[in-house]
Design a protein around this motif. Structure first.
Motif, mmCIF file in Angstrom:
data_model
loop_
_atom_site.group_PDB
_atom_site.id
_atom_site.type_symbol
_atom_site.label_atom_id
_atom_site.label_comp_id
_atom_site.label_asym_id
_atom_site.label_seq_id
_atom_site.Cartn_x
_atom_site.Cartn_y
_atom_site.Cartn_z
ATOM 1 N N ARG A 58 46.097 37.699 92.445
ATOM 2 C CA ARG A 58 46.856 38.876 92.865
ATOM 3 C C ARG A 58 46.242 39.579 94.056
ATOM 4 N N GLU A 80 57.965 41.286 96.528
ATOM 5 C CA GLU A 80 57.783 41.922 95.221
ATOM 6 C C GLU A 80 58.205 43.388 95.242
ATOM 7 N N THR A 81 57.782 44.115 96.258
ATOM 8 C CA THR A 81 58.111 45.541 96.287
ATOM 9 C C THR A 81 59.605 45.753 96.485
ATOM 10 N N THR A 112 61.912 43.932 95.217
ATOM 11 C CA THR A 112 62.490 43.746 93.880
ATOM 12 C C THR A 112 62.199 44.946 92.989
ATOM 13 N N GLN A 113 60.958 45.410 92.997
ATOM 14 C CA GLN A 113 60.560 46.547 92.137
ATOM 15 C C GLN A 113 61.301 47.828 92.511
ATOM 16 N N ALA A 156 64.955 41.752 81.330
ATOM 17 C CA ALA A 156 64.360 40.972 82.416
ATOM 18 C C ALA A 156 63.833 41.900 83.501
ATOM 19 N N ARG A 157 64.633 42.896 83.874
ATOM 20 C CA ARG A 157 64.175 43.846 84.897
ATOM 21 C C ARG A 157 63.080 44.745 84.340
ATOM 22 N N VAL A 178 59.779 43.110 84.739
ATOM 23 C CA VAL A 178 59.255 43.172 86.113
ATOM 24 C C VAL A 178 58.531 44.495 86.338
ATOM 25 N N ILE A 179 59.144 45.588 85.929
ATOM 26 C CA ILE A 179 58.549 46.904 86.125
ATOM 27 C C ILE A 179 57.328 47.073 85.236
ATOM 28 N N THR A 192 55.275 44.742 84.257
ATOM 29 C CA THR A 192 54.174 43.978 84.855
ATOM 30 C C THR A 192 53.520 44.771 85.971
ATOM 31 N N HIS A 193 54.334 45.394 86.795
ATOM 32 C CA HIS A 193 53.795 46.199 87.898
ATOM 33 C C HIS A 193 53.026 47.403 87.351
#
Length: 222
Positions: free
Chosen positions: A170, A213-214, A216-217, A42-43, A46-47, A49-50
């Motif tokens: 975005r 978002e940042t 979380t990233q 899951a994490r 996220v990374i 996607t970024h």
């Protein structure tokens, strides 16, 4: 088009502001990847996607320069052609590294395994190093020539193409990335080129979404 806009001479500092995004995010991405625990898909997603968003933005940024800046410099500027060729060669090197990222990102997102994490982080380290070398040289040696060679209209068209490369859902978050390290004068100058609805959307929604978002990233990076 006004006579002024058709004359050589433009302010290229907006590109320096944009370059900060690439320096910062591609330096952070290897750390983000290494911070993902084994098996935490899951994490990892996220990374991933970024990483995909940043690589897409960088690809479009370089493509626009290849098509709209280097040909004009070759035609009009009084500079050593080897310098333009060096910029193009550096673009090719960066693009080669970008081309190898897709598969690495997909493997990492699918497993969050230690081997996939190590391989992707290593590739991102190499990309960051190559990118910093290129951006430093471009800002020192090329942007001053661009500022004297391209017209305001040509520079504004390059900026419009850059904005068009951002997916509309975005755009407000990407504005947050661009403005994150900008000082007040840089922020005002950049936003002056952004349509009024997008400026309002950034103030009402984008700034908060970017911070969320940042956070979380970058969790756990220290």
């Amino acid at each position: 088009m006004s006579t002024t806009n058709a004359l050589p001479g433009c302010d290229t500092h907006d590109m320096v502001v944009v370059h900060r995004v690439f320096r910062r995010e591609f330096a952070l991405l290897p750390r983000m990847v290494r911070a993902v625990p084994d098996g935490d898909v899951a994490r990892a997603a996220v990374i991933a996607t970024h990483a995909r968003e940043m690589t897409s933005l960088l690809h479009h940024h370089h493509t626009a320069e290849d098509e709209m800046v280097w040909p004009v410099l070759r035609e009009r500027a009084t500079l050593d052609l080897w310098l333009v060729e060096r910029m193009e060669t550096q673009h090719e090197a960066v693009d080669g590294l970008l081309g190898g990222l897709d598969e690495g990102i997909a493997r990492f997102a699918g497993t969050a395994g230690p081997t996939e994490r190590r391989e992707l982080a290593s590739l991102l380290d190499r990309l960051s190093d190559a990118l910093v070398e290129h951006l430093d040289e471009e800002e020192a040696s090329i942007l001053p020539v661009v500022a004297q060679t391209l017209t305001v209209a040509e520079w504004e068209e390059l900026a419009r193409r850059g904005m068009a490369a951002m997916r509309k859902p975005r755009l407000l978050v990407i504005l947050g990335h661009i403005l994150e390290d900008a000082d007040p004068d840089e922020r005002a100058a950049f936003l002056a080129h952004v349509p009024a609805p997008a400026r309002l959307g950034y103030r009402l929604v984008g700034r908060r979404r970017h911070r969320r978002e940042t956070a979380t990233q970058r969790r756990g990076l220290g």
